[in-house]
Design a protein around this motif. Structure first.
Motif, PDB file in Angstrom:
ATOM      1  N   ALA A 131     -30.939  66.425  94.064  1.00  0.00           N
ATOM      2  CA  ALA A 131     -30.028  65.656  93.217  1.00  0.00           C
ATOM      3  C   ALA A 131     -30.705  65.395  91.872  1.00  0.00           C
ATOM      4  O   ALA A 131     -30.084  65.517  90.815  1.00  0.00           O
ATOM      5  N   ASP A 132     -32.000  65.075  91.911  1.00  0.00           N
ATOM      6  CA  ASP A 132     -32.768  64.859  90.678  1.00  0.00           C
ATOM      7  C   ASP A 132     -32.840  66.148  89.865  1.00  0.00           C
ATOM      8  O   ASP A 132     -32.714  66.123  88.633  1.00  0.00           O
ATOM      9  N   ASN A 133     -33.012  67.293  90.533  1.00  0.00           N
ATOM     10  CA  ASN A 133     -33.029  68.580  89.820  1.00  0.00           C
ATOM     11  C   ASN A 133     -31.727  68.811  89.070  1.00  0.00           C
ATOM     12  O   ASN A 133     -31.729  69.340  87.957  1.00  0.00           O
ATOM     13  N   LEU A 134     -30.614  68.455  89.698  1.00  0.00           N
ATOM     14  CA  LEU A 134     -29.295  68.759  89.135  1.00  0.00           C
ATOM     15  C   LEU A 134     -28.824  67.762  88.080  1.00  0.00           C
ATOM     16  O   LEU A 134     -27.863  68.039  87.362  1.00  0.00           O
ATOM     17  N   ILE A 135     -29.485  66.620  87.982  1.00  0.00           N
ATOM     18  CA  ILE A 135     -29.131  65.641  86.948  1.00  0.00           C
ATOM     19  C   ILE A 135     -30.058  65.833  85.764  1.00  0.00           C
ATOM     20  O   ILE A 135     -31.266  65.639  85.861  1.00  0.00           O
ATOM     21  N   VAL A 136     -29.494  66.252  84.668  1.00  0.00           N
ATOM     22  CA  VAL A 136     -30.242  66.449  83.430  1.00  0.00           C
ATOM     23  C   VAL A 136     -29.912  65.254  82.546  1.00  0.00           C
ATOM     24  O   VAL A 136     -28.770  65.122  82.092  1.00  0.00           O
ATOM     25  N   GLY A 137     -30.904  64.378  82.365  1.00  0.00           N
ATOM     26  CA  GLY A 137     -30.625  63.110  81.690  1.00  0.00           C
ATOM     27  C   GLY A 137     -29.826  62.250  82.642  1.00  0.00           C
ATOM     28  O   GLY A 137     -30.352  61.748  83.623  1.00  0.00           O
ATOM     29  N   ARG A 139     -26.384  63.487  83.280  1.00  0.00           N
ATOM     30  CA  ARG A 139     -25.226  64.328  83.563  1.00  0.00           C
ATOM     31  C   ARG A 139     -25.621  65.447  84.532  1.00  0.00           C
ATOM     32  O   ARG A 139     -26.738  65.945  84.494  1.00  0.00           O
ATOM     33  N   LYS A 140     -24.660  65.854  85.351  1.00  0.00           N
ATOM     34  CA  LYS A 140     -24.914  66.916  86.312  1.00  0.00           C
ATOM     35  C   LYS A 140     -24.915  68.268  85.611  1.00  0.00           C
ATOM     36  O   LYS A 140     -24.026  68.583  84.844  1.00  0.00           O
ATOM     37  N   GLY A 141     -25.949  69.037  85.887  1.00  0.00           N
ATOM     38  CA  GLY A 141     -26.044  70.394  85.377  1.00  0.00           C
ATOM     39  C   GLY A 141     -25.882  71.382  86.515  1.00  0.00           C
ATOM     40  O   GLY A 141     -25.702  70.994  87.664  1.00  0.00           O
ATOM     41  N   GLY A 142     -25.965  72.654  86.194  1.00  0.00           N
ATOM     42  CA  GLY A 142     -25.853  73.704  87.201  1.00  0.00           C
ATOM     43  C   GLY A 142     -27.219  74.262  87.543  1.00  0.00           C
ATOM     44  O   GLY A 142     -28.137  74.232  86.728  1.00  0.00           O
ATOM     45  N   VAL A 143     -27.344  74.777  88.748  1.00  0.00           N
ATOM     46  CA  VAL A 143     -28.627  75.286  89.192  1.00  0.00           C
ATOM     47  C   VAL A 143     -29.081  76.480  88.348  1.00  0.00           C
ATOM     48  O   VAL A 143     -30.271  76.636  88.082  1.00  0.00           O
ATOM     49  N   GLU A 144     -28.154  77.305  87.881  1.00  0.00           N
ATOM     50  CA  GLU A 144     -28.540  78.468  87.069  1.00  0.00           C
ATOM     51  C   GLU A 144     -29.213  78.051  85.764  1.00  0.00           C
ATOM     52  O   GLU A 144     -30.155  78.704  85.314  1.00  0.00           O
ATOM     53  N   ASP A 145     -28.755  76.954  85.165  1.00  0.00           N
ATOM     54  CA  ASP A 145     -29.392  76.455  83.944  1.00  0.00           C
ATOM     55  C   ASP A 145     -30.836  76.046  84.213  1.00  0.00           C
ATOM     56  O   ASP A 145     -31.733  76.316  83.412  1.00  0.00           O
ATOM     57  N   ILE A 146     -31.050  75.395  85.346  1.00  0.00           N
ATOM     58  CA  ILE A 146     -32.402  74.973  85.726  1.00  0.00           C
ATOM     59  C   ILE A 146     -33.282  76.196  85.950  1.00  0.00           C
ATOM     60  O   ILE A 146     -34.413  76.263  85.453  1.00  0.00           O
ATOM     61  N   ILE A 147     -32.749  77.177  86.669  1.00  0.00           N
ATOM     62  CA  ILE A 147     -33.489  78.405  86.971  1.00  0.00           C
ATOM     63  C   ILE A 147     -33.851  79.129  85.673  1.00  0.00           C
ATOM     64  O   ILE A 147     -35.001  79.526  85.473  1.00  0.00           O
ATOM     65  N   ASP A 148     -32.887  79.274  84.773  1.00  0.00           N
ATOM     66  CA  ASP A 148     -33.141  79.945  83.486  1.00  0.00           C
ATOM     67  C   ASP A 148     -34.225  79.226  82.696  1.00  0.00           C
ATOM     68  O   ASP A 148     -35.117  79.860  82.127  1.00  0.00           O
ATOM     69  N   ARG A 149     -34.154  77.901  82.659  1.00  0.00           N
ATOM     70  CA  ARG A 149     -35.136  77.107  81.908  1.00  0.00           C
ATOM     71  C   ARG A 149     -36.539  77.294  82.490  1.00  0.00           C
ATOM     72  O   ARG A 149     -37.501  77.496  81.744  1.00  0.00           O
ATOM     73  N   LEU A 150     -36.654  77.259  83.809  1.00  0.00           N
ATOM     74  CA  LEU A 150     -37.968  77.427  84.441  1.00  0.00           C
ATOM     75  C   LEU A 150     -38.511  78.840  84.252  1.00  0.00           C
ATOM     76  O   LEU A 150     -39.683  79.023  83.919  1.00  0.00           O
ATOM     77  N   CYS A 173     -24.026  71.498 103.537  1.00  0.00           N
ATOM     78  CA  CYS A 173     -22.852  70.754 103.061  1.00  0.00           C
ATOM     79  C   CYS A 173     -21.558  71.542 103.185  1.00  0.00           C
ATOM     80  O   CYS A 173     -20.473  70.972 103.063  1.00  0.00           O
ATOM     81  N   GLY A 174     -21.666  72.840 103.372  1.00  0.00           N
ATOM     82  CA  GLY A 174     -20.470  73.668 103.451  1.00  0.00           C
ATOM     83  C   GLY A 174     -19.816  73.894 102.103  1.00  0.00           C
ATOM     84  O   GLY A 174     -18.637  74.226 102.030  1.00  0.00           O
ATOM     85  N   ALA A 175     -20.575  73.691 101.017  1.00  0.00           N
ATOM     86  CA  ALA A 175     -20.049  73.874  99.660  1.00  0.00           C
ATOM     87  C   ALA A 175     -21.201  74.105  98.695  1.00  0.00           C
ATOM     88  O   ALA A 175     -22.288  73.517  98.864  1.00  0.00           O
ATOM     89  N   ASP A 176     -20.987  74.955  97.701  1.00  0.00           N
ATOM     90  CA  ASP A 176     -21.974  75.139  96.646  1.00  0.00           C
ATOM     91  C   ASP A 176     -22.111  73.829  95.882  1.00  0.00           C
ATOM     92  O   ASP A 176     -21.119  73.302  95.334  1.00  0.00           O
ATOM     93  N   LEU A 177     -23.302  73.272  95.840  1.00  0.00           N
ATOM     94  CA  LEU A 177     -23.518  71.982  95.198  1.00  0.00           C
ATOM     95  C   LEU A 177     -23.217  72.002  93.703  1.00  0.00           C
ATOM     96  O   LEU A 177     -23.033  70.946  93.103  1.00  0.00           O
ATOM     97  N   ASP A 178     -23.146  73.172  93.112  1.00  0.00           N
ATOM     98  CA  ASP A 178     -22.744  73.254  91.701  1.00  0.00           C
ATOM     99  C   ASP A 178     -21.292  72.842  91.520  1.00  0.00           C
ATOM    100  O   ASP A 178     -20.879  72.503  90.414  1.00  0.00           O
ATOM    101  N   HIS A 179     -20.510  72.878  92.590  1.00  0.00           N
ATOM    102  CA  HIS A 179     -19.075  72.624  92.477  1.00  0.00           C
ATOM    103  C   HIS A 179     -18.625  71.323  93.127  1.00  0.00           C
ATOM    104  O   HIS A 179     -17.444  71.165  93.444  1.00  0.00           O
ATOM    105  N   ILE A 180     -19.557  70.402  93.315  1.00  0.00           N
ATOM    106  CA  ILE A 180     -19.146  69.113  93.887  1.00  0.00           C
ATOM    107  C   ILE A 180     -19.139  68.047  92.799  1.00  0.00           C
ATOM    108  O   ILE A 180     -19.706  68.203  91.762  1.00  0.00           O
TER     109      ILE A 180
END
Length: 180
Positions: A131-137, A139-150, A173-180
């Protein structure tokens, strides 16, 4: 799962304020708290055992160490502060293991941290960490943005670990966390 009483929302916010947590860190923490609750709720609805009270308290307190430093040491500083405050060991684990998708002993040593593995071990640690990874500041970001940045910073192993954690939790969770 432990049936320990974890600090309430109000107790966690009070601890953060008493520790001189900045307004921006508090705002970030509240966003992580909301997302971690959603992830835990989906996992529970999908039949996975999750200690929701631990996730909530851990999410609120994960950045306790930012009252001392904003560097990578904030996880270690936060865990030390949590011990001094007498917080439960499960919350200390969340604070200490929430950096990215964890650090190996070797990476920790290179970064000047005490030599040990900082990988999230429990499901609750993994939920708060991601959850901390996906919150940028705040706001919720996407995992691909995090991956690209790293990856652009040459941190391919870290990117791979975060992506693996993303899909592990998405499957639970049965769902891509990018879409919750």
């Amino acid at each position: 799962m432990s049936r320990k009483k974890y600090p309430s929302y109000e107790e966690c916010v009070r601890l953060l304020k008493e520790s001189k947590c900045s307004r921006s860190v508090l705002k970030h923490t509240l966003a992580v708290y909301e997302l971690a609750q959603k992830i835990a709720g989906l996992a529970i609805a999908n039949g996975t055992k999750v200690n929701l009270e631990l996730v909530k308290s851990g999410a609120l307190l994960h950045d306790l160490g930012r009252t001392k430093t904003h560097g990578i040491r904030h996880a270690v500083e936060g865990a030390e502060l949590a011990k001094k405050l007498g917080l439960p060991s499960e919350i200390i684990g969340i604070i200490e293991h929430h950096i990215g998708a964890g650090l190996s002993r070797e990476d920790a040593e290179k970064l000047g941290l005490p030599p040990k593995n900082y990988f999230p071990k429990t499901l609750e640690e993994k939920i708060v960490s991601h959850a901390d990874n996906l919150i940028v500041g705040f706001r919720k970001g996407g995992v691909e943005d995090i991956i690209d940045r790293l990856e652009s910073r040459g941190l391919k192993e870290a990117a791979d670990r975060i992506l693996a954690l993303h899909w592990e939790l998405s499957d639970l969770c049965g769902a891509d966390l990018d879409h919750i």
